[in-house]
Design a protein around this motif. Structure first.
Motif, PDB file in Angstrom:
ATOM      1  N   GLU A 122       0.833  -1.206   0.000  1.00 48.58           N
ATOM      2  CA  GLU A 122       0.000   0.000   0.000  1.00 48.58           C
ATOM      3  C   GLU A 122       0.867   1.255   0.000  1.00 48.58           C
ATOM      4  OE1 GLU A 122      -2.412  -0.625   3.416  1.00 48.58           O
ATOM      5  OE2 GLU A 122      -3.595  -2.227   2.500  1.00 48.58           O
ATOM      6  N   ILE A 123       1.956   1.243   0.772  1.00 48.85           N
ATOM      7  CA  ILE A 123       2.876   2.383   0.806  1.00 48.85           C
ATOM      8  C   ILE A 123       3.519   2.588  -0.557  1.00 48.85           C
ATOM      9  CG2 ILE A 123       5.084   3.193   1.746  1.00 48.85           C
ATOM     10  CD1 ILE A 123       4.274   1.839   4.396  1.00 48.85           C
ATOM     11  N   VAL A 124       3.966   1.494  -1.165  1.00 50.53           N
ATOM     12  CA  VAL A 124       4.625   1.585  -2.475  1.00 50.53           C
ATOM     13  C   VAL A 124       3.636   2.057  -3.531  1.00 50.53           C
ATOM     14  CG1 VAL A 124       5.839   0.293  -4.268  1.00 50.53           C
ATOM     15  CG2 VAL A 124       6.316  -0.174  -1.859  1.00 50.53           C
ATOM     16  N   GLN A 125       2.432   1.551  -3.496  1.00 45.79           N
ATOM     17  CA  GLN A 125       1.448   1.942  -4.510  1.00 45.79           C
ATOM     18  C   GLN A 125       1.134   3.428  -4.432  1.00 45.79           C
ATOM     19  OE1 GLN A 125      -1.873  -0.662  -4.953  1.00 45.79           O
ATOM     20  NE2 GLN A 125      -2.991   0.694  -6.326  1.00 45.79           N
ATOM     21  N   ARG A 126       0.970   3.942  -3.219  1.00 46.31           N
ATOM     22  CA  ARG A 126       0.693   5.382  -3.085  1.00 46.31           C
ATOM     23  C   ARG A 126       1.842   6.208  -3.658  1.00 46.31           C
ATOM     24  NH1 ARG A 126      -1.281   3.931   2.119  1.00 46.31           N
ATOM     25  NH2 ARG A 126       0.685   4.582   3.068  1.00 46.31           N
ATOM     26  N   ALA A 127       3.064   5.810  -3.360  1.00 46.14           N
ATOM     27  CA  ALA A 127       4.227   6.566  -3.833  1.00 46.14           C
ATOM     28  C   ALA A 127       4.355   6.495  -5.355  1.00 46.14           C
ATOM     29  CB  ALA A 127       5.492   6.039  -3.173  1.00 46.14           C
ATOM     30  N   VAL A 128       4.093   5.330  -5.922  1.00 45.89           N
ATOM     31  CA  VAL A 128       4.186   5.167  -7.378  1.00 45.89           C
ATOM     32  C   VAL A 128       3.114   5.993  -8.079  1.00 45.89           C
ATOM     33  CG1 VAL A 128       3.902   3.509  -9.268  1.00 45.89           C
ATOM     34  CG2 VAL A 128       5.283   2.900  -7.274  1.00 45.89           C
ATOM     35  N   GLU A 129       1.908   5.963  -7.561  1.00 42.75           N
ATOM     36  CA  GLU A 129       0.811   6.695  -8.199  1.00 42.75           C
ATOM     37  C   GLU A 129       0.994   8.209  -8.117  1.00 42.75           C
ATOM     38  OE1 GLU A 129      -2.539   5.039  -6.172  1.00 42.75           O
ATOM     39  OE2 GLU A 129      -2.831   3.441  -7.651  1.00 42.75           O
TER      40      GLU A 129
END
Length: 337
Positions: A208-215
């Motif tokens: 979830e942390i990685v997805q937010r940062a990527v988006e």
């Protein structure tokens, strides 16, 4: 109604007698994770009469018929796989997981089967845990190579389950084997649940942390999309590569550098790390500039023109700066060179 004619209410779970293996031990554990089979009677038999009486038969009977709750993989011509891109032939463990896995995870995690958590972990648990049982039981090599193995490992779960069988010079009968099988099944159950617990409580939150940062990378890091900033550290390598596919990121917008703080301290130093070609690879998509590699501190700041530089590794896959702003400048300059 006489006692003999009363319908049986206790389900019977039947697998083969004799030497047991990791796949049937795990299959039994998975079935017992379900409320309807939790109190089931376990039988180990090669007698067709016992198969006929059983509610679920697995790893024996020569039939794969999910509608009849028959799950064997030893018959000629069997080539069923898990699907979803996986190509390893199923063992009894994979069969039970394929047909009951979402229900099992829903039960253990207390989440609806349709929830994103269960749907994501259903595939991840097969990849991380169950597929190895299928591969080993079906004799599928983990590494494709004509060279002999350079070392032996006897601590994998398949080896530990095998070691629970009576030794060649120990007394053995079906009662002893049944008792040992129960120990093996409990071992598989414990490790399955431990892996699921890790994925649910650590792996998934990191995703979830990685997805937010990527988006948000184009707004918060660089308009090219080639830099990702994490305000807090989380294991990111595997997630990043999976999310790139899930989010269908164009090749010319794939992240090349990731920035993250070394610690949670307000004055933490920052790292800039080149994204690897694959999660396990030592080769970077775009390593930090060759001229920076192996240079440190003031010499590196002078060379780059960026204050606060600390180091760039000799292999160019990672560097450090005293501040987030400095690390960002290092990433942007590396994009331009």
């Amino acid at each position: 109604m006489s006692e003999a004619k009363k319908p049986r209410t206790t389900p019977i779970l039947c697998t083969h007698s004799g030497t047991f293996h990791a796949d049937d031990a795990l299959a039994a554990a998975l079935l017992r994770a379900l409320p309807q089979y939790a109190q089931g009677e376990l039988r180990r038999s090669r007698d067709p009469k016992d198969w006929d009486e059983a509610t679920v038969v697995f790893d024996v009977c020569g039939e794969y018929a999910p509608d009849k709750l028959r799950f064997d993989h030893h018959q000629r011509g069997f080539d069923e796989v898990f699907g979803h891109g996986f190509v390893t032939k199923l063992s009894s463990a994979g069969m039970i997981y394929k047909h009951f896995g979402q229900e099992i995870l829903s039960t253990i995690l207390n989440e609806p089967s349709s929830s994103p958590t269960v749907q994501t972990l259903f595939l991840k648990m097969y990849s991380d845990f169950v597929e190895a049982f299928d591969g080993i039981d079906n004799g599928i090599a983990q590494y494709v190579s004509s060279e002999p193995a350079r070392y032996r490992s006897r601590t994998d779960i398949s080896s530990r389950v095998a070691a629970l069988n009576p030794r060649w010079n120990e007394p053995s009968n079906e009662q002893i084997l049944l008792e040992r099988f129960e120990v093996a099944s409990k071992l598989c159950d414990t490790e399955f649940r431990e892996r699921l617990d890790y994925l649910a409580k650590a792996w998934l939150p990191a995703r979830e942390i990685v997805q937010r940062a990527v988006e948000k990378r184009k707004e918060e890091a660089h308009p090219s999309g080639k830099v990702v900033i994490f305000s807090e550290f989380a294991p990111w390598k595997e997630h990043l590569h999976i999310l790139e596919q899930d989010l269908k990121i164009p090749e010319d917008e794939l992240p090349l550098y990731v920035l993250y703080p070394e610690s949670e301290a307000p004055d933490s130093k920052w790292r800039v790390q080149a994204v690897a070609v694959t999660p396990e690879s030592f080769e970077s998509r775009n390593a930090l500039p060759e001229a920076w590699r192996g240079v440190r501190d003031d010499a590196l700041s002078t060379l780059t023109g960026i204050p606060g530089c600390i180091f760039v590794h000799a292999a160019g896959f990672i560097g450090g700066n005293a501040t987030k702003e400095g690390a960002m400048q290092m990433a942007i300059k590396a994009l331009e060179l």
